[in-house]
Design an enzyme around this catalytic site. Structure first.
Site, PDB file in Angstrom:
ATOM      1  N   GLY A  17      46.575  21.504   6.637  1.00 25.16           N
ATOM      2  CA  GLY A  17      46.079  20.624   5.587  1.00 25.16           C
ATOM      3  C   GLY A  17      45.721  21.467   4.367  1.00 25.16           C
ATOM      4  O   GLY A  17      45.506  22.679   4.497  1.00 25.16           O
ATOM      5  N   PRO A  18      45.673  20.856   3.186  1.00 23.85           N
ATOM      6  CA  PRO A  18      45.353  21.611   1.972  1.00 23.85           C
ATOM      7  C   PRO A  18      43.926  22.157   1.986  1.00 23.85           C
ATOM      8  O   PRO A  18      43.088  21.744   2.798  1.00 23.85           O
ATOM      9  CB  PRO A  18      45.502  20.562   0.855  1.00 23.85           C
ATOM     10  CG  PRO A  18      46.285  19.455   1.441  1.00 23.85           C
ATOM     11  CD  PRO A  18      45.995  19.459   2.905  1.00 23.85           C
ATOM     12  N   SER A  19      43.653  23.056   1.072  1.00 23.05           N
ATOM     13  CA  SER A  19      42.316  23.622   0.923  1.00 23.05           C
ATOM     14  C   SER A  19      41.290  22.505   0.727  1.00 23.05           C
ATOM     15  O   SER A  19      41.521  21.567  -0.027  1.00 23.05           O
ATOM     16  CB  SER A  19      42.297  24.564  -0.295  1.00 23.05           C
ATOM     17  OG  SER A  19      41.027  25.147  -0.427  1.00 23.05           O
ATOM     18  N   LYS A  23      39.643  21.921   7.622  1.00 23.80           N
ATOM     19  CA  LYS A  23      40.206  22.671   8.745  1.00 23.80           C
ATOM     20  C   LYS A  23      39.191  23.620   9.375  1.00 23.80           C
ATOM     21  O   LYS A  23      39.052  23.660  10.598  1.00 23.80           O
ATOM     22  CB  LYS A  23      41.440  23.479   8.304  1.00 23.80           C
ATOM     23  CG  LYS A  23      42.600  22.642   7.817  1.00 23.80           C
ATOM     24  CD  LYS A  23      43.764  23.504   7.368  1.00 23.80           C
ATOM     25  CE  LYS A  23      43.429  24.462   6.254  1.00 23.80           C
ATOM     26  NZ  LYS A  23      43.003  23.824   4.979  1.00 23.80           N
ATOM     27  N   SER A  91      49.415  26.313   5.929  1.00 24.31           N
ATOM     28  CA  SER A  91      50.809  26.208   6.387  1.00 24.31           C
ATOM     29  C   SER A  91      51.530  25.025   5.719  1.00 24.31           C
ATOM     30  O   SER A  91      51.812  24.016   6.363  1.00 24.31           O
ATOM     31  CB  SER A  91      50.895  26.135   7.919  1.00 24.31           C
ATOM     32  OG  SER A  91      50.054  25.168   8.484  1.00 24.31           O
TER      33      SER A  91
END
Length: 181
Positions: A17-19, A23, A91
């Site tokens: 997932g994006p910044s 996560k 990723s």
């Protein structure tokens, strides 16, 4: 300390997932819960690995793919030795995540989602603020590529779910897939 349970074969939980999506928060809480359940767990955090092994590596597509391949190799080694590897890594490319799935074997992809407005509000590293001011270009999930997973085993929305609900969803899916008894 109680003896840890050995899994005959470990597995990898790949958080993508994006910044600012959540996560790291999920990785830490998930690891804590799995350790409480008695399992051997290791978190492979993309930022920590990058800072430790190759701090001057850039963020080109080639550099990101190389970084991802190093993490994939580490997760594969841990998984085949009975450890639950929790990978926390943006990723952004589907092809790399599919490579990870094939290379590691026992693998579950978890898409950690949060709307852009929420990620901008959280902005744990100040990256969105820099992107909004035009100081950086190509921020993954903002003006840079992030290819959303098409069929993740689990999708959590960190703007609507508590971290505990996310942990429960991931563990339930791991049990359903037969990775956990």
């Amino acid at each position: 300390m109680d003896e840890l349970k050995n899994l005959e074969k470990g597995f990898t939980i790949w958080l993508t997932g994006p910044s600012g999506a959540g996560k790291t928060t999920l990785a830490v809480k998930l690891a804590r819960k799995l350790r409480e359940m008695g399992y051997r767990v290791e978190i492979l955090d993309g930022d920590t690995i990058r800072k430790t092994l190759y701090p001057n590596l850039g963020f080109s597509k080639e550099a990101r793919e190389m970084h991802n391949r190093v993490v994939i190799h580490m997760a594969k080694l841990l998984s085949r030795n009975g450890v639950i590897a929790i990978v926390s890594l943006i990723s952004p490319y589907r092809a790399v995540r599919e490579y990870a799935r094939k290379e590691i074997g026992n693998f579950m992809e978890v898409y950690v989602y949060a709307p852009l407005e929420v990620r901008i509000q959280r902005d744990p590293k100040g990256l969105y603020a820099k992107a909004l001011r035009g100081e950086i270009k190509g921020l993954t999930g903002y003006d840079g590529v992030y290819e959303e997973p098409e069929n993740p085993e689990v999708k959590v929305d960190s703007s609507k779910m508590t971290p505990e609900e996310e942990v429960a969803a991931v563990i339930e899916k791991a049990q359903e897939l037969g990775y956990l008894p």
